[in-house]
Design a protein around this motif. Structure first.
Motif, PDB file in Angstrom:
ATOM      1  N   LEU A 273      27.703  11.870 -34.811  1.00 28.71           N
ATOM      2  CA  LEU A 273      27.165  10.971 -35.827  1.00 28.71           C
ATOM      3  C   LEU A 273      27.431  11.517 -37.223  1.00 28.71           C
ATOM      4  O   LEU A 273      27.530  12.740 -37.408  1.00 28.71           O
ATOM      5  CB  LEU A 273      25.661  10.793 -35.607  1.00 28.71           C
ATOM      6  N   PRO A 274      27.552  10.642 -38.218  1.00 27.28           N
ATOM      7  CA  PRO A 274      27.786  11.113 -39.591  1.00 27.28           C
ATOM      8  C   PRO A 274      26.661  12.041 -40.059  1.00 27.28           C
ATOM      9  O   PRO A 274      25.480  11.734 -39.880  1.00 27.28           O
ATOM     10  CB  PRO A 274      27.794   9.814 -40.415  1.00 27.28           C
ATOM     11  N   PRO A 309      32.783   7.510 -38.381  1.00 26.38           N
ATOM     12  CA  PRO A 309      32.925   7.534 -39.847  1.00 26.38           C
ATOM     13  C   PRO A 309      31.594   7.283 -40.548  1.00 26.38           C
ATOM     14  O   PRO A 309      30.649   6.748 -39.954  1.00 26.38           O
ATOM     15  CB  PRO A 309      33.911   6.390 -40.131  1.00 26.38           C
ATOM     16  N   SER A 310      31.545   7.647 -41.809  1.00 28.99           N
ATOM     17  CA  SER A 310      30.363   7.363 -42.620  1.00 28.99           C
ATOM     18  C   SER A 310      30.034   5.879 -42.559  1.00 28.99           C
ATOM     19  O   SER A 310      30.929   5.021 -42.595  1.00 28.99           O
ATOM     20  CB  SER A 310      30.626   7.773 -44.069  1.00 28.99           C
ATOM     21  N   PHE A 311      28.758   5.565 -42.468  1.00 22.93           N
ATOM     22  CA  PHE A 311      28.345   4.164 -42.449  1.00 22.93           C
ATOM     23  C   PHE A 311      28.568   3.501 -43.807  1.00 22.93           C
ATOM     24  O   PHE A 311      28.452   2.281 -43.933  1.00 22.93           O
ATOM     25  CB  PHE A 311      26.887   4.054 -42.018  1.00 22.93           C
ATOM     26  N   LEU A 317      34.821   2.429 -40.564  1.00 27.91           N
ATOM     27  CA  LEU A 317      33.812   2.203 -39.530  1.00 27.91           C
ATOM     28  C   LEU A 317      34.172   0.987 -38.687  1.00 27.91           C
ATOM     29  O   LEU A 317      34.046   1.015 -37.455  1.00 27.91           O
ATOM     30  CB  LEU A 317      32.440   2.008 -40.180  1.00 27.91           C
ATOM     31  N   LYS A 318      34.618  -0.080 -39.327  1.00 30.62           N
ATOM     32  CA  LYS A 318      35.030  -1.292 -38.603  1.00 30.62           C
ATOM     33  C   LYS A 318      36.192  -0.986 -37.658  1.00 30.62           C
ATOM     34  O   LYS A 318      36.206  -1.430 -36.506  1.00 30.62           O
ATOM     35  CB  LYS A 318      35.426  -2.373 -39.606  1.00 30.62           C
TER      36      LYS A 318
END
Length: 334
Positions: A273-274, A309-311, A317-318
């Motif tokens: 998780l980021p 990836p960072s939210f 992220l997509k």
């Protein structure tokens, strides 16, 4: 989510909680529970031994008269309850293991389940460290076209009461068990076990003498034991989705955990998780996806290892989510 919609009811509930804290001389969470019980009883104020007094009852009744719970969706009620809990956490300095799982993680777990159980309409989910129920209810609210049966276990009666209140306000059926999750459970086998696992040592060594993941000396890691215990309540081919420390496979105790996974299940994915989600980078966590042997389950040819990836980086992220969903469709056989 339109926070402006829930702001008025948040202020009313906050007013009720503050009044009840003073009137009953109780903690924030006890006053929150009392407020919820009053609302679920149609706005009737519970009075015991003359508390709250008549004037305070009149004030509370006026507050409750301005609240219509039917105006809010389950997700809006969950968000409202979460905001109230966060204020309570700040007031009462709750320990790290009792902190809520960030919403972004719950939404991501829901997506993993949605794309793993593509042809399954009925889904049973168990959380062995349910706490206030926020992770379980976030996942439930973000699953699409699924009839979901939810169950949770915790040994903290205050957290369980909050989880019960949370689910009732959302009008979501949630079966709760107040007990030590390491003990035998009266739970039917489920399709999914998910948990943001508490980290630390389990103090009662005699309860885990038969566990493969127990330590050879001293206390055993609680999160290792709960992973093993969860397999006892998974259907064959069922999924275990766990939020665990990022260094879970780097400790000396990890050997017995890996041996257990190889014996009873399949290690399918390890997704970091980021770090931005965690105030302290040493507290960074990972989503661990395991599958119990049996049924149509098979070990993925390539275990999915990756950094989410960072939210805040929506483009990457997509792209990551599209790749993850395709991998799940190709590799998770239920």
């Amino acid at each position: 989510m339109d926070l402006n919609k829930i702001e008025p009811i948040y202020k009313k509930l906050e007013e009720s909680i503050t009044l009840l804290q003073t009137a009953l001389d109780v903690s924030y969470f006890d006053a929150l529970i009392e407020t919820g019980d009053n609302l679920l009883d149609g706005g009737n104020v519970q009075v015991e031994d003359g508390k709250p007094n008549a004037e305070q009852v009149a004030t509370l009744e006026k507050i409750y008269a301005g609240i219509d719970l039917d105006l809010y969706t389950a997700e809006e009620m969950r968000k409202l309850f979460q905001l109230l809990l966060l204020k309570g956490y700040r007031q009462e300095k709750i320990q790290a293991n009792h902190q809520m799982t960030p919403d972004a993680i719950g939404i991501l777990v829901a997506d993993i389940l949605q794309n793993s159980f593509l042809t399954t309409q009925e889904l049973s989910i168990l959380d062995l460290s349910v706490g206030t129920g926020n992770l379980l209810l976030t996942v439930n609210n973000n699953l699409v076209n699924k009839q979901v049966k939810l169950a949770g276990v915790d040994n903290d009666d205050t957290l369980l009461t909050l989880a019960s209140l949370n689910s009732q306000l959302e009008k979501v059926a949630l079966k709760l068990y107040h007990q030590d999750a390491m003990q035998p459970l009266l739970v039917d086998p489920v399709d999914v076990v998910l948990s943001d696992l508490p980290v630390g040592y389990y103090p009662i060594d005699e309860n885990v003498t038969e566990y493969m993941t127990k330590a050879q000396e001293g206390h055993s890691y609680m999160h290792h034991l709960l992973i093993e215990q969860s397999f006892n309540y998974l259907k064959e081919g069922g999924l275990g989705v766990y939020i665990v420390p990022q260094n879970i496979f780097e400790t000396t105790e990890s050997k017995s955990l890996l041996k257990f996974i190889q014996t009873k299940g399949h290690l399918q994915a390890v997704l970091n998780l980021p770090k931005e989600l965690f105030g302290n980078k040493t507290m960074a966590k990972t989503i661990l996806v395991l599958q119990k042997q049996g049924g149509k389950a098979k070990q993925a040819e390539n275990v999915l290892l990756g950094d989410i990836p960072s939210f805040k980086d929506l483009d990457n992220l997509k792209k990551f989510m599209a790749e993850l969903n395709q991998w799940l469709k190709n590799n998770i056989k239920i």
